[in-house]
Design an enzyme around this catalytic site. Structure first.
Site, PDB file in Angstrom:
ATOM      1  N   SER A   1      82.476 -72.284 -38.393  1.00 30.73           N
ATOM      2  CA  SER A   1      82.711 -72.860 -39.723  1.00 30.73           C
ATOM      3  C   SER A   1      82.955 -74.365 -39.691  1.00 30.73           C
ATOM      4  CB  SER A   1      83.845 -72.140 -40.439  1.00 30.73           C
ATOM      5  OG  SER A   1      85.083 -72.543 -39.933  1.00 30.73           O
TER       6      SER A   1
ATOM      7  N   THR B   1      87.621 -69.588 -39.456  1.00 28.85           N
ATOM      8  CA  THR B   1      88.883 -69.969 -40.100  1.00 28.85           C
ATOM      9  C   THR B   1      89.023 -71.476 -40.301  1.00 28.85           C
ATOM     10  OG1 THR B   1      89.972 -70.037 -37.952  1.00 28.85           O
ATOM     11  CG2 THR B   1      90.116 -67.971 -39.199  1.00 28.85           C
ATOM     12  N   ASP B   2      88.307 -72.269 -39.488  1.00 27.59           N
ATOM     13  CA  ASP B   2      88.548 -73.714 -39.525  1.00 27.59           C
ATOM     14  C   ASP B   2      88.354 -74.325 -40.910  1.00 27.59           C
ATOM     15  OD1 ASP B   2      89.230 -73.672 -36.908  1.00 27.59           O
ATOM     16  OD2 ASP B   2      87.339 -74.481 -36.138  1.00 27.59           O
TER      17      ASP B   2
ATOM     18  N   THR C   1      84.728 -66.808 -35.646  1.00 24.96           N
ATOM     19  CA  THR C   1      85.250 -66.047 -34.505  1.00 24.96           C
ATOM     20  C   THR C   1      85.141 -64.540 -34.713  1.00 24.96           C
ATOM     21  OG1 THR C   1      86.812 -67.812 -34.073  1.00 24.96           O
ATOM     22  CG2 THR C   1      87.329 -65.697 -33.100  1.00 24.96           C
TER      23      THR C   1
END
Ligand code: ASP
Length: 663
Positions: A161, A192-193, A87
Site C-alpha cells: 500500500s 496497512t501503511d 501484508t
C-alpha cells in the site's frame, strides 16, 4: 394513504390479488415456489408477518419459521471482497521477503475452515442461482439465521500500500459502484501503511453511501500461524454482511473505526489503528457491540454516487519552531491549490513571526485554501489563543479535529468540485460532511426534548425490575418507534429519534420502521424517515426490502420515492423476478406491471420456457396487459421454447383485439 382499519383487516386497497401477494413473499425468499407453497397457507392474506396476519392466524410464527427454513437464498448476505495487496495476503518470495503474489489468495482461503465452509458450499451449489465462485463463511452465532456468501476480486497488480495513489482509490471506488446493487456490503483488503488515507479518500468519494464498506489488512500474513489476518477478515465479513453501517470503516485489532477518523499508530502492534477523536463504532469481543448512535447516515433523498475526481495539488505543511518564510513560500507555489496546516496545540502558530504570517496571507490571497488542524493526536483546533486567532483573520479555515489523512483527502475532493465557488469550498472544508469532524459550535439538530423525557424508560425498567442496559434501551426504543409508526404519529417518532432511538433498528422479524411506514402507505412518514437516515436496503429475516413491500401494495408514488433514494431490485434473483412479472401479466394486473417497471424490473425477462410477460398476457388473453407491455418496450419478437412469438398465440386463440395490438 390508507386508513388503519383497512390495514388491520389485512385488506389492501392497492393489491390486485392474493396470488400476487403470495408470490412476492416467495420472491423475497429467493424465489423458490415448489413445495414451499404448501407451508404458507397462513400467509396468503398478508405480507411477511404484518400484525393483522398475526391476529388472524395464531400459527403465523410457525408458518413463518417454516418459511425461513425452506427459503432459498432469502437470508443470504452477499459481500464483495476486493483484494488490493498488502501484508494480509503476502507470502515469502524466493528471496525470503514478503511480497504479494497473484492467484494464491483464493486457493488458500478455500482450505481454511474458519474462512470457508466446504460443506455449506456444497449445499449451496445445489440451489438455483448460486454462483460456485462464491465462498461461504462457516455458520457463526454472530450472523443470526443468515449465511454470508462472499466473492473475491483480486487485482491484477497486487501492491504494497506504500505504492497506492489516487488511481487506486478511483479503481476501488468504481469497482464498488459497479457491484453496488448486487452485494450487501464490501470488504477491501489493503496494506496497512496507507489504509487510513484510502479509507478517508473513499469516504468522500462515496456520496450517499447506503451499504457498509470495511477496509482491513493485517500485521502478519493471513496464512502464517500467529496472524491477525483471519480475525480481521472474518470480523470484517460479518460486519459488512450483517451490520448496517453505511460508512467507509476500518476494522483492525477487534475494533471498527470510522475510516476518516482513523490513523495508523503502530508499525508492529496488532492494535495498529486508532480513532482518537471518535469512539469505535463496533467493539468485538465475545459479541459484536455496536454503538448505533454514532453511525453516520446519509440524510438526503438521493442515490449512491461516486465522485472520484480529486485534486493532486494539495499538501501537508507541518509547522515547527524554526520554520522559515522562504520554506512556506516555496511550499505554496503553483500548482498548489490547498494546504493542510498542521499547527501546534489548539491551532497555534508563532505569533512573533511576521514572515510566517506574511507568506500564509499571500498564499491565501492567491486563492490557496488553508485548513488548520492540530499536530496533537487528540483534541481540536479552536481559536482560544491569540496565536491561533491570527490564522482565522488571514482566512485560514478551521479543520477542527480532522486527522491529517481526512483533511488532506477532503481538500482534494472539495477542490475538484468545479460546480461550487471558492467560498463554498472553504465553507465545505469546515463542515461535517461524512462524520469526519466534530463541531461543538453548531448543533446538528435542535434539541426539543429534555433529558427528563428519558425517565419513563427508567421507570419502566424499575417496574419490571430489570437493569436498563444499552441493548434493552435499544429494544424498547425499537418497539416504541414501531408503535409510533403504526399510529402514524410523526411527532412521537421524531422525538424518539432525537432521544437517541436508532432509525434503522429491526424487530424480531427484521422489520424496520421504514418497512412499517411503507406498508402503511404513509409517504410523508417515509420521507421523514429517509431524511433521518433510514436505510432503503435493509431486509427482513425473509429477505424483504421496503421496495418489495411497496411493490406488493402497487404503491407507485412510494416506489418512485424509494427508487429515488437508491432502492433497487438487484438482490432479487432473476427467476424469482420473472415469476412475479409473469404472474402480473397472467392476471392482467397493469398496476403491478407498472409497479415492477418503476422499481426497475426488465419487462422482457423470461422464465425457463422462454416465456416473456408478453407471451403470458397474450396466452391469458389480457389485452390491457398486452397494451401496457407493448407501450413500455416489451419485445413483440421474443421467441419461446417452441419457437412461438406472442402473436402466434394470439392467432392460435383467435383473439382479434390482441392480434391487432401486436401487428
Ligand atoms: N507495507 C505493507 C502495506 O502497507 C504493510 C501492511 O500491509 O501492513 O502494504
Amino acid at each position: 394513504m390508507i386508513d388503519n382499519e383497512t390495514v388491520e383487516n389485512g385488506a389492501n386497497s392497492h393489491s390486485d390479488s392474493d396470488e400476487e401477494k403470495e408470490d412476492i413473499k416467495e420472491i423475497s425468499n429467493g424465489g423458490s415456489k415448489s413445495a414451499d407453497r404448501k407451508h404458507n397457507g397462513n400467509l396468503e392474506n398478508g405480507f411477511s408477518g404484518q400484525r393483522p396476519v398475526l391476529r388472524k392466524s395464531p400459527s403465523f410464527m410457525e408458518a413463518s419459521q417454516n418459511f425461513v427454513v425452506h427459503s432459498r437464498g432469502g437470508n443470504d448476505r452477499k459481500v464483495l471482497v476486493i483484494y488490493t495487496g498488502g501484508t494480509i495476503g503476502m507470502v515469502k518470495n524466493k528471496n525470503g521477503v514478503l511480497a504479494p503474489q497473484r492467484s494464491i489468495f483464493e486457493t488458500l482461503i478455500r482450505t481454511y475452515p474458519q474462512l470457508h465452509s466446504n460443506s455449506l458450499w456444497r449445499m449451496k451449489v445445489s440451489e438455483p442461482g448460486f454462483e460456485p465462485s462464491f465462498f461461504v463463511l462457516p455458520e457463526t452465532k454472530d450472523c443470526e439465521a443468515c449465511t454470508i456468501l462472499y466473492k473475491i476480486i483480486e487485482y491484477d497488480k497486487l501492491i504494497d500500500s506504500s505504492n497506492v495513489t489516487e488511481k487506486e482509490w478511483e479503481k476501488i471506488a468504481i469497482d464498488i459502484k459497479k457491484h453496488y446493487d448486487l452485494f450487501d456490503g464490501f470488504v477491501v483488503l489493503h496494506g496497512t501503511d496507507t489504509l487510513a488515507y484510502t479509507a478517508s479518500a473513499l469516504s468522500f468519494i462515496f456520496e450517499n453511501l447506503g451499504k457498509p464498506v470495511v477496509l482491513t489488512g493485517s500485521q502478519i500474513p493471513i496464512f502464517e500461524p500467529r496472524s491477525d489476518g483471519a480475525d480481521n477478515f472474518v470480523s470484517s465479513l460479518i460486519i459488512a454482511g450483517t451490520l448496517h453501517i453505511p460508512e467507509v470503516t476500518i476494522f483492525f485489532g477487534s475494533k471498527l473505526f470510522r475510516g476518516n477518523r482513523t490513523s495508523k499508530i503502530s508499525s508492529n502492534a496488532f492494535y495498529a489503528f486508532e480513532s482518537p477523536n471518535c469512539d469505535p463504532i463496533v467493539d468485538v469481543g465475545i459479541d459484536f457491540e455496536v454503538n448505533t448512535r454514532i453511525i453516520f447516515k446519509p440524510t438526503v433523498i438521493d442515490r449512491f454516487n461516486v465522485s472520484p475526481k480529486l485534486s493532486k495539488n494539495v499538501g501537508l505543511l507541518r509547522i515547527f519552531p524554526s520554520i522559515s518564510g522562504a520554506v512556506i513560500r516555496a511550499f505554496c507555489q503553483p500548482p498548489i491549490e490547498g494546504v493542510v496546516l498542521e499547527s501546534y496545540g489548539a491551532g497555534n502558530i508563532p505569533s512573533n513571526r511576521p514572515d510566517v504570517y506574511q507568506e500564509i496571507s499571500a498564499a491565501v490571497k492567491r486563492g490557496v485554501i488553508f485548513v488548520n488542524i492540530t499536530q496533537c493526536n487528540t483534541g481540536s483546533v479552536s481559536p482560544i489563543y491569540e496565536a491561533g486567532q491570527g490564522l482565522e483573520k488571514l482566512g485560514v479555515v478551521s479543520g477542527y479535529d480532522m486527522t491529517p489523512e481526512a483533511a488532506l483527502t477532503k481538500l482534494s475532493y472539495v477542490l475538484a468540485k468545479s460546480e461550487i465557488s471558492h467560498e463554498e469550498k472553504k465553507n465545505m472544508m469546515a463542515m461535517n460532511i461524512r462524520g469526519e469532524l466534530t463541531r461543538t459550535d453548531v448543533l446538528a439538530l435542535p434539541q426539543t426534548h429534555n433529558p427528563k423525557d428519558l425517565q419513563p424508560l427508567d421507570t419502566l425498567a424499575k417496574c419490571f425490575n430489570v437493569e436498563l442496559t444499552p441493548s434493552l434501551k435499544d429494544k424498547v426504543f425499537c418497539a416504541l418507534l414501531q408503535y409510533a409508526t403504526e399510529q402514524n404519529d410523526e411527532n412521537t417518532l421524531e422525538l424518539l429519534l432525537e432521544m437517541g432511538a436508532n432509525v434503522n433498528c429491526q424487530n424480531w422479524e427484521g422489520k424496520t420502521v421504514l418497512h412499517e411506514a411503507v406498508l402503511r402507505g404513509n409517504i410523508r412518514m417515509v420521507e421523514c424517515l429517509l431524511k433521518k437516515g433510514a436505510n432503503v436496503h435493509l431486509k427482513t429475516k425473509i429477505g424483504e426490502t421496503p421496495l418489495l413491500t411497496a411493490i406488493q401494495r402497487n404503491d407507485i408514488e412510494m416506489i418512485q420515492l424509494l427508487v429515488k433514494c437508491g432502492a433497487h431490485l438487484a438482490s432479487i434473483n432473476t427467476s424469482a423476478l420473472a415469476e412475479l412479472l409473469l404472474l402480473a401479466a397472467r392476471s392482467g394486473s397493469v398496476r403491478k406491471l407498472e409497479a415492477l417497471k418503476i422499481a426497475g424490473a426488465d419487462l422482457n425477462i423470461c422464465d425457463e420456457l422462454n416465456h416473456t410477460p408478453l407471451h403470458k398476457a397474450v396466452i391469458c388473453k389480457s389485452p390491457k396487459a398486452v397494451e401496457y407491455l407493448v407501450a413500455n418496450g416489451a419485445s413483440k419478437d421474443a421467441v419461446d421454447f417452441l419457437g412461438n412469438k406472442p402473436i402466434d398465440y394470439a392467432i392460435k386463440t383467435n383473439d382479434p383485439e390482441i392480434i391487432n395490438q401486436l401487428r
